[in-house]
Design an enzyme around this catalytic site. Structure first.
Site, PDB file in Angstrom:
ATOM      1  N   SER A  13       0.824  -1.211   0.000  1.00  0.00           N
ATOM      2  CA  SER A  13       0.000   0.000   0.000  1.00  0.00           C
ATOM      3  C   SER A  13       0.861   1.265   0.000  1.00  0.00           C
ATOM      4  O   SER A  13       0.490   2.263  -0.618  1.00  0.00           O
ATOM      5  CB  SER A  13      -0.982   0.000   1.177  1.00  0.00           C
ATOM      6  OG  SER A  13      -0.314   0.126   2.409  1.00  0.00           O
ATOM      7  N   ARG A  73      20.884 -15.732   3.932  1.00  0.00           N
ATOM      8  CA  ARG A  73      20.466 -14.335   3.819  1.00  0.00           C
ATOM      9  C   ARG A  73      21.441 -13.563   2.932  1.00  0.00           C
ATOM     10  O   ARG A  73      21.055 -12.729   2.120  1.00  0.00           O
ATOM     11  CB  ARG A  73      20.400 -13.726   5.224  1.00  0.00           C
ATOM     12  CG  ARG A  73      19.739 -12.384   5.296  1.00  0.00           C
ATOM     13  CD  ARG A  73      19.672 -11.884   6.731  1.00  0.00           C
ATOM     14  NE  ARG A  73      18.834 -12.707   7.574  1.00  0.00           N
ATOM     15  CZ  ARG A  73      17.503 -12.603   7.667  1.00  0.00           C
ATOM     16  NH1 ARG A  73      16.877 -11.692   6.941  1.00  0.00           N
ATOM     17  NH2 ARG A  73      16.817 -13.374   8.459  1.00  0.00           N
ATOM     18  N   ILE A 100      15.100  -8.626   7.164  1.00  0.00           N
ATOM     19  CA  ILE A 100      16.198  -7.911   7.806  1.00  0.00           C
ATOM     20  C   ILE A 100      17.377  -8.000   6.842  1.00  0.00           C
ATOM     21  O   ILE A 100      17.763  -9.080   6.399  1.00  0.00           O
ATOM     22  CB  ILE A 100      16.534  -8.516   9.173  1.00  0.00           C
ATOM     23  CG1 ILE A 100      15.369  -8.254  10.133  1.00  0.00           C
ATOM     24  CG2 ILE A 100      17.827  -7.912   9.727  1.00  0.00           C
ATOM     25  CD1 ILE A 100      15.547  -8.830  11.514  1.00  0.00           C
ATOM     26  N   HIS A 117       8.528   3.150   9.190  1.00  0.00           N
ATOM     27  CA  HIS A 117       8.299   2.313  10.369  1.00  0.00           C
ATOM     28  C   HIS A 117       7.073   2.838  11.109  1.00  0.00           C
ATOM     29  O   HIS A 117       6.940   4.060  11.290  1.00  0.00           O
ATOM     30  CB  HIS A 117       9.536   2.348  11.286  1.00  0.00           C
ATOM     31  CG  HIS A 117       9.384   1.487  12.496  1.00  0.00           C
ATOM     32  ND1 HIS A 117       9.464   0.113  12.428  1.00  0.00           N
ATOM     33  CD2 HIS A 117       9.140   1.807  13.787  1.00  0.00           C
ATOM     34  CE1 HIS A 117       9.277  -0.385  13.649  1.00  0.00           C
ATOM     35  NE2 HIS A 117       9.085   0.628  14.482  1.00  0.00           N
ATOM     36  N   GLU A 182       0.931   7.183   6.896  1.00  0.00           N
ATOM     37  CA  GLU A 182       2.075   6.642   6.143  1.00  0.00           C
ATOM     38  C   GLU A 182       1.928   6.960   4.663  1.00  0.00           C
ATOM     39  O   GLU A 182       2.885   7.345   3.991  1.00  0.00           O
ATOM     40  CB  GLU A 182       2.187   5.123   6.331  1.00  0.00           C
ATOM     41  CG  GLU A 182       2.621   4.689   7.715  1.00  0.00           C
ATOM     42  CD  GLU A 182       2.753   3.176   7.818  1.00  0.00           C
ATOM     43  OE1 GLU A 182       3.065   2.522   6.799  1.00  0.00           O
ATOM     44  OE2 GLU A 182       2.535   2.643   8.922  1.00  0.00           O
TER      45      GLU A 182
END
Length: 196
Positions: A13, A73, A100, A117, A182
């Site tokens: 979004s 990762r 992360i 955030h 946001e």
């Protein structure tokens, strides 16, 4: 033309808000900036479907790079950097990208990697921010756009929006109010990044 690459994992979004602002405010003409690519680490990310249904998607490259296909990762981040760099990004935008990132990734894009955030950083870094704000008795909550550093949810604050925490609020209700903000501050912060 300067290029933005947006990374998503789900509904996207905030990505949609940025893409819509770029179109509405003619960023290509006014700022010399375009959203060049949207990359997801999940095949079923509904943000990709939104993009194809609501934009001239031929102008924005879309791609899926599944993190589950990589042993580590580090291997995923290296492959992701390679895909991102094909678009010569001036800015990499994390928009609900639920990974992360490794220090090598963050270092590679230092100064041109931003995130949003759902709290008023430095308060409530990490997860479950809305419930933690309610449990702490906060009168206000909000969202923060920030530069990404190797320390989770730290880095220079670029924009913040504040919403009240209401009597009897649930985490879901608070999250919905924060999300509307946001969608306003993230596109504005992205545009501001490119203004002289």
């Amino acid at each position: 033309m300067k290029n933005i690459v947006i990374l998503i994992s789900g509904t996207g979004s905030n990505m949609a808000a940025i893409v819509q602002a770029a179109e509405k405010d003619s960023w290509e003409k006014s700022l010399g900036v375009r959203v060049a690519a949207v990359i997801s680490n999940k095949q079923n990310a509904s943000g990709l479907s939104w993009l194809h249904a609501n934009t001239n998607s031929s102008k924005i490259h879309t791609e899926v790079l599944e993190h589950t296909q990589f042993a580590t990762r580090e291997a995923f981040d290296a492959a992701l950097m390679s895909r991102i760099d094909e678009h010569a990004p001036d800015l990499v935008v994390l928009a609900g990208f639920m990974r992360i990132l490794t220090p090598a990734f963050v270092t590679h894009y230092a100064g041109r990697l931003i995130n949003i955030h759902p709290s008023l950083l430095p308060a409530f870094a990490g997860l479950n921010t809305h419930q933690r704000a309610i449990d702490a008795g906060c009168k206000f909550a909000g969202a923060t756009v920030h530069q990404v550093t190797s320390e989770l949810d730290h880095g220079q604050i670029l924009a913040q929006a504040v919403v009240p925490v209401l009597q009897g609020d649930t985490a879901e209700a608070l999250a919905a109010r924060v999300l509307t903000q946001e969608h306003l501050i993230y596109p504005a912060a992205v545009a501001a990044f490119f203004k002289p």
